[in-house]
Motif scaffolding. Structure first.
Motif, PDB file in Angstrom:
ATOM      1  N   HIS A   1     -13.563   8.016   7.035  1.00 15.52           N
ATOM      2  CA  HIS A   1     -13.779   6.878   6.148  1.00 15.52           C
ATOM      3  C   HIS A   1     -14.288   5.668   6.926  1.00 15.52           C
ATOM      4  O   HIS A   1     -15.337   5.124   6.617  1.00 15.52           O
ATOM      5  CB  HIS A   1     -12.476   6.544   5.428  1.00 15.52           C
TER       6      HIS A   1
ATOM      7  N   GLY B   1     -12.169  14.124   6.541  1.00 12.86           N
ATOM      8  CA  GLY B   1     -11.026  13.321   7.000  1.00 12.86           C
ATOM      9  C   GLY B   1     -10.624  13.705   8.413  1.00 12.86           C
ATOM     10  O   GLY B   1      -9.432  13.847   8.716  1.00 12.86           O
TER      11      GLY B   1
ATOM     12  N   GLY C   1       0.142  10.436   8.642  1.00 12.07           N
ATOM     13  CA  GLY C   1      -0.509   9.206   8.188  1.00 12.07           C
ATOM     14  C   GLY C   1       0.488   8.327   7.434  1.00 12.07           C
ATOM     15  O   GLY C   1       1.542   8.788   6.989  1.00 12.07           O
TER      16      GLY C   1
ATOM     17  N   ASP D   1      -0.440  22.241   3.560  1.00 14.91           N
ATOM     18  CA  ASP D   1       0.876  21.622   3.484  1.00 14.91           C
ATOM     19  C   ASP D   1       1.909  22.650   3.967  1.00 14.91           C
ATOM     20  O   ASP D   1       1.869  23.822   3.556  1.00 14.91           O
ATOM     21  CB  ASP D   1       1.144  21.241   2.015  1.00 14.91           C
TER      22      ASP D   1
ATOM     23  N   GLU E   1      -2.934  15.442  -3.294  1.00 16.04           N
ATOM     24  CA  GLU E   1      -3.184  14.596  -4.465  1.00 16.04           C
ATOM     25  C   GLU E   1      -4.209  15.238  -5.406  1.00 16.04           C
ATOM     26  O   GLU E   1      -4.154  15.043  -6.620  1.00 16.04           O
ATOM     27  CB  GLU E   1      -3.661  13.207  -4.020  1.00 16.04           C
TER      28      GLU E   1
ATOM     29  N   THR F   1     -10.552  12.133  11.174  1.00 17.34           N
ATOM     30  CA  THR F   1      -9.932  11.143  12.070  1.00 17.34           C
ATOM     31  C   THR F   1      -8.451  10.916  11.776  1.00 17.34           C
ATOM     32  O   THR F   1      -7.794  10.161  12.488  1.00 17.34           O
ATOM     33  CB  THR F   1     -10.673   9.791  11.953  1.00 17.34           C
ATOM     34  N   GLY F   2      -7.922  11.549  10.729  1.00 16.00           N
ATOM     35  CA  GLY F   2      -6.518  11.334  10.370  1.00 16.00           C
ATOM     36  C   GLY F   2      -5.593  12.275  11.120  1.00 16.00           C
ATOM     37  O   GLY F   2      -6.005  13.012  12.031  1.00 16.00           O
ATOM     38  N   SER F   3      -4.336  12.261  10.693  1.00 19.17           N
ATOM     39  CA  SER F   3      -3.311  13.078  11.344  1.00 19.17           C
ATOM     40  C   SER F   3      -3.638  14.576  11.201  1.00 19.17           C
ATOM     41  O   SER F   3      -3.659  15.315  12.204  1.00 19.17           O
ATOM     42  CB  SER F   3      -1.960  12.735  10.696  1.00 19.17           C
ATOM     43  N   ILE F   4      -3.905  15.034   9.995  1.00 23.83           N
ATOM     44  CA  ILE F   4      -4.263  16.450   9.815  1.00 23.83           C
ATOM     45  C   ILE F   4      -5.635  16.734  10.434  1.00 23.83           C
ATOM     46  O   ILE F   4      -5.850  17.779  11.064  1.00 23.83           O
ATOM     47  CB  ILE F   4      -4.284  16.816   8.309  1.00 23.83           C
TER      48      ILE F   4
ATOM     49  N   ALA G   1      -5.202  20.276   2.475  1.00 25.33           N
ATOM     50  CA  ALA G   1      -4.076  19.421   2.870  1.00 25.33           C
ATOM     51  C   ALA G   1      -3.891  18.333   1.823  1.00 25.33           C
ATOM     52  O   ALA G   1      -2.777  17.900   1.552  1.00 25.33           O
ATOM     53  CB  ALA G   1      -4.345  18.789   4.234  1.00 25.33           C
TER      54      ALA G   1
HETATM   55  P1  NAD Z   1      -4.343   9.991   7.451  1.00 27.31           P
HETATM   56  O1  NAD Z   1      -4.202   8.654   6.806  1.00 27.31           O
HETATM   57  O2  NAD Z   1      -3.838  10.157   8.830  1.00 27.31           O
HETATM   58  O3  NAD Z   1      -5.887  10.416   7.432  1.00 27.31           O
HETATM   59  C1  NAD Z   1      -6.652  10.321   6.290  1.00 27.31           C
HETATM   60  C2  NAD Z   1      -8.103  10.732   6.545  1.00 27.31           C
HETATM   61  O4  NAD Z   1      -8.808  10.558   5.303  1.00 27.31           O
HETATM   62  C3  NAD Z   1      -8.823   9.900   7.584  1.00 27.31           C
HETATM   63  O5  NAD Z   1      -9.663  10.729   8.358  1.00 27.31           O
HETATM   64  C4  NAD Z   1      -9.671   8.929   6.781  1.00 27.31           C
HETATM   65  O6  NAD Z   1     -10.895   8.616   7.410  1.00 27.31           O
HETATM   66  C5  NAD Z   1      -9.956   9.726   5.510  1.00 27.31           C
HETATM   67  N1  NAD Z   1     -10.086   8.865   4.331  1.00 27.31           N
HETATM   68  C6  NAD Z   1      -9.244   7.869   3.955  1.00 27.31           C
HETATM   69  N2  NAD Z   1      -9.693   7.284   2.824  1.00 27.31           N
HETATM   70  C7  NAD Z   1     -10.843   7.910   2.482  1.00 27.31           C
HETATM   71  C8  NAD Z   1     -11.783   7.736   1.423  1.00 27.31           C
HETATM   72  N3  NAD Z   1     -11.639   6.795   0.478  1.00 27.31           N
HETATM   73  N4  NAD Z   1     -12.854   8.561   1.387  1.00 27.31           N
HETATM   74  C9  NAD Z   1     -13.029   9.514   2.326  1.00 27.31           C
HETATM   75  N5  NAD Z   1     -12.160   9.729   3.358  1.00 27.31           N
HETATM   76  C10 NAD Z   1     -11.087   8.924   3.437  1.00 27.31           C
HETATM   77  O7  NAD Z   1      -3.656  11.045   6.456  1.00 27.31           O
HETATM   78  P2  NAD Z   1      -2.948  12.433   6.828  1.00 27.31           P
HETATM   79  O8  NAD Z   1      -1.531  12.181   7.160  1.00 27.31           O
HETATM   80  O9  NAD Z   1      -3.787  13.207   7.774  1.00 27.31           O
HETATM   81  O10 NAD Z   1      -2.932  13.147   5.396  1.00 27.31           O
HETATM   82  C11 NAD Z   1      -4.108  13.678   4.816  1.00 27.31           C
HETATM   83  C12 NAD Z   1      -3.731  14.514   3.610  1.00 27.31           C
HETATM   84  O11 NAD Z   1      -2.956  15.629   4.048  1.00 27.31           O
HETATM   85  C13 NAD Z   1      -2.861  13.780   2.592  1.00 27.31           C
HETATM   86  O12 NAD Z   1      -3.192  14.198   1.305  1.00 27.31           O
HETATM   87  C14 NAD Z   1      -1.452  14.218   2.928  1.00 27.31           C
HETATM   88  O13 NAD Z   1      -0.599  14.189   1.814  1.00 27.31           O
HETATM   89  C15 NAD Z   1      -1.706  15.652   3.383  1.00 27.31           C
HETATM   90  N6  NAD Z   1      -0.706  16.160   4.310  1.00 27.31           N
HETATM   91  C16 NAD Z   1      -0.527  15.572   5.519  1.00 27.31           C
HETATM   92  C17 NAD Z   1       0.429  16.043   6.398  1.00 27.31           C
HETATM   93  C18 NAD Z   1       0.610  15.436   7.767  1.00 27.31           C
HETATM   94  O14 NAD Z   1       1.388  15.957   8.560  1.00 27.31           O
HETATM   95  N7  NAD Z   1      -0.062  14.354   8.112  1.00 27.31           N
HETATM   96  C19 NAD Z   1       1.209  17.161   6.036  1.00 27.31           C
HETATM   97  C20 NAD Z   1       0.996  17.751   4.798  1.00 27.31           C
HETATM   98  C21 NAD Z   1       0.033  17.253   3.948  1.00 27.31           C
END
Ligand code: NAD
Ligand code: MG
Length: 386
Positions: A39, A11, A206, A151, A127, A13-16, A124
Motif C-alpha cells: 500500500h 500485501g 499487524g 489463518d 475480512e 510488506t505486512g506481517s503475513i 490470509a
Molecule cells: P499488516 O498490517 O501487517 O499488513 C497489511 C498489508 O496490506 C501491507 O502489506 C499493506 O501494504 C497492505 N495494505 C494495507 N492497506 C491496503 C490497501 N488499502 N490496499 C492494498 N493493500 C493494503 O497486516 P497482517 O497482520 O499481515 O494481516 C494481513 C491479513 O492477514 C489480515 O486480514 C489479517 O486478519 C490476516 N491474518 C494475519 C495474521 C498475522 O499473523 N499477521 C494471522 C492470520 C490472519
C-alpha cells in the motif's frame, strides 16, 4: 503451467507478507514470486523487489509511483500504481496463485477478480470472507477455484479434514489465545491504552488484527470465515480459549473422535501449507517440544467482557449486509482506537450502534458490499471529525 507455482503476493510488506517471502525463499525450486504489492511502504517494497526479482510490482499509493519506478529501473521490473492495478495484476497469465495478505476490506475486489479468473487463492485476508463469504465461495465453486486458508485456525481445520472427505463434521472447535486481556473484567479494561492492547502474548501481527485479538473480534471474524470455508453452520462452530496457542483448532466427527493440529505459534507453517499443499515439505522451523509446554489448558470465552465475539456471531446469523456492516464498523472503530480517539469499549459500542441502525438488505455484488462498507465507515468517522 510452469513447474514452479507462480505467486502474486498482495500485501507483501505486512506481517503475513514478509513471512510469506521467508517461506518462498526456502523453496526457490517450487515457488516463484511474480507479483509483489504494497500500500505505502515503498522502501520495503523496493528492497523485496530487488531480492525476489518479480515480473511486476504495484504500489497502492500513487504519489510513490515515480519513486518506486526509478528505484527499479535497472532491474527490468514493471511498476504500476493504484487500486485498478491490483485488479489487473491478479488476472495476468503469469500468475497461478494469489496470496492475499492485504488487511481489511481492501482485499475484497482483487480476490474476487482473481477468483473470477480461475486463479488458486491462498487467503490470509479473512475480512473478504466475513463481508462477502457467500458470493466468494459460490464464485470460487463456479470457477473451480480452491480457497486455501492461511489463518492458522483454518489451516488447522483444513489439515484435520485431510482424508475425511466423506465424513460429515459434527463440530469445529476454534481455539483462541484470549489475547492480552484474558481473565480481566470490564471494569479493569475501561481505560486500557492501545499500547497495552497491542501487546499480544503469543503472536506478532499487524496492528489491526492485534487489536481484534484483544477485543476477541478476531475470533468472531474467524467463526464467520470458518462457516464459509468449510460450509459448516454457526451452531456447529465452537470457540474455546487456549492460552498457550499450541492446539491451533480441532474437528469433531460423528463418532465423537476429535482431531487437532498442533505446533508452535508460527504463521510460516500455515503459509507454507497453503503454498505447497498437498505436500508437506521439510523445513527448518523450530519444533514443538512437549517438555517446554507441559500444560495445555482450555476454558470458555467470556462473552460479557468481550462482546465483539457475540456481535460477530449474531451478525453472521442475520446474514445479508450485516457482517459487512460489522466489519466496516470494526475497521473504523479500530482505526479510531489506534489514533487514541476512542476508548476500548467504544469499539463494541460503535459496532452495536452501526448494526442497530442498519436497514437489512442482501447485497449481490462486490460494488454493493463496498458501498455499504463506505457508508458505514463514513457515518462513524463523521461523528468524530466534528
Ligand atoms: P499488516 O498490517 O501487517 O499488513 C497489511 C498489508 O496490506 C501491507 O502489506 C499493506 O501494504 C497492505 N495494505 C494495507 N492497506 C491496503 C490497501 N488499502 N490496499 C492494498 N493493500 C493494503 O497486516 P497482517 O497482520 O499481515 O494481516 C494481513 C491479513 O492477514 C489480515 O486480514 C489479517 O486478519 C490476516 N491474518 C494475519 C495474521 C498475522 O499473523 N499477521 C494471522 C492470520 C490472519
Ligand atoms: Mg487466526
Amino acid at each position: 503451467m510452469s513447474e514452479k507455482k507462480r505467486i502474486a503476493l498482495l500485501g507483501s510488506t505486512g506481517s503475513i507478507g514478509t513471512q510469506t517471502l521467508e517461506v518462498a525463499e526456502l523453496f526457490p525450486e517450487l515457488l516463484q514470486i511474480e507479483v509483489l504489492t504494497a500500500h505505502s511502504n515503498a522502501d520495503l517494497l523496493i528492497r523485496q523487489a530487488k531480492k525476489f526479482q518479480p515480473n511486476i510490482v504495484v504500489i497502492g499509493d500513487e504519489t510513490k509511483y515515480e519513486y518506486v519506478k526509478e528505484a527499479l529501473w535497472d532491474d527490468d521490473i514493471k511498476v504500476y500504481a493504484g487500486r485498478q492495478a491490483l485488479l489487473d495484476v491478479v488476472q495476468m497469465g503469469c500468475v497461478d496463485m494469489v496470496l492475499s495478505a492485504i488487511v481489511g476490506v481492501a482485499g475484497l475486489a482483487p480476490i474476487y477478480k482473481a477468483i473470477e479468473c480461475g486463479k488458486q487463492i491462498a487467503l490470509a485476508n479473512k475480512e473478504t470472507l466475513v463481508v462477502a463469504g457467500e458470493l466468494m465461495t459460490r464464485t470460487a465453486y463456479e470457477n473451480g477455484v480452491n480457497l486455501y486458508p492461511v489463518d492458522s485456525e483454518h489451516s488447522a481445520i483444513f489439515q484435520c479434514l485431510a482424508g475425511e472427505f466423506h465424513n460429515p463434521v459434527s463440530r469445529l472447535i476454534i481455539t483462541a489465545s484470549g489475547g492480552p486481556f484474558r481473565g480481566k473484567k470490564k471494569e479493569e479494561l475501561l481505560h486500557v491504552t492501545k499500547e497495552q492492547a497491542l501487546k499480544h502474548p503469543n503472536w506478532s501481527m499487524g496492528s489491526k488484527i492485534t487489536i481484534d485479538s484483544a477485543t476477541l473480534m478476531n475470533k468472531g471474524l474467524e467463526v464467520i470465515e470458518a462457516k464459509w470455508l468449510f460450509s459448516v453452520p454457526l451452531e456447529k462452530i465452537d470457540v474455546v480459549v487456549h492460552p498457550q496457542s499450541i492446539v491451533h483448532s480441532m474437528v469433531e466427527f460423528q463418532d465423537g473422535s476429535i482431531k487437532a493440529q498442533l505446533g508452535l505459534p508460527d504463521m510460516k507453517l500455515p503459509i507454507q501449507y497453503a503454498l505447497t499443499y498437498p505436500a508437506r515439505q521439510p523445513n527448518n522451523f523450530p519444533r514443538l517440544n512437549f517438555a517446554e509446554h507441559p500444560t495445555l489448558t482450555f476454558e470458555q470465552p467470556d462473552l460479557e467482557t468481550f462482546p465483539c465475539l457475540r456481535l460477530a456471531v449474531e451478525a453472521s446469523r442475520q446474514g445479508g449486509c450485516m457482517p459487512c456492516v460489522l466489519n466496516a464498523a470494526n475497521e473504523a472503530a479500530v482505526g479510531l482506537f489506534l489514533r487514541d480517539q476512542i476508548g476500548f469499549y467504544d469499539i463494541p459500542r460503535l459496532i452495536e450502534e452501526a448494526l442497530a441502525h442498519t436497514d437489512f438488505c442482501r447485497p449481490t455484488t462486490v460494488d454493493e458490499y463496498l458501498e455499504i462498507d463506505k457508508n458505514t465507515k463514513q457515518t462513524i468517522l463523521q461523528s468524530f471529525s466534528k
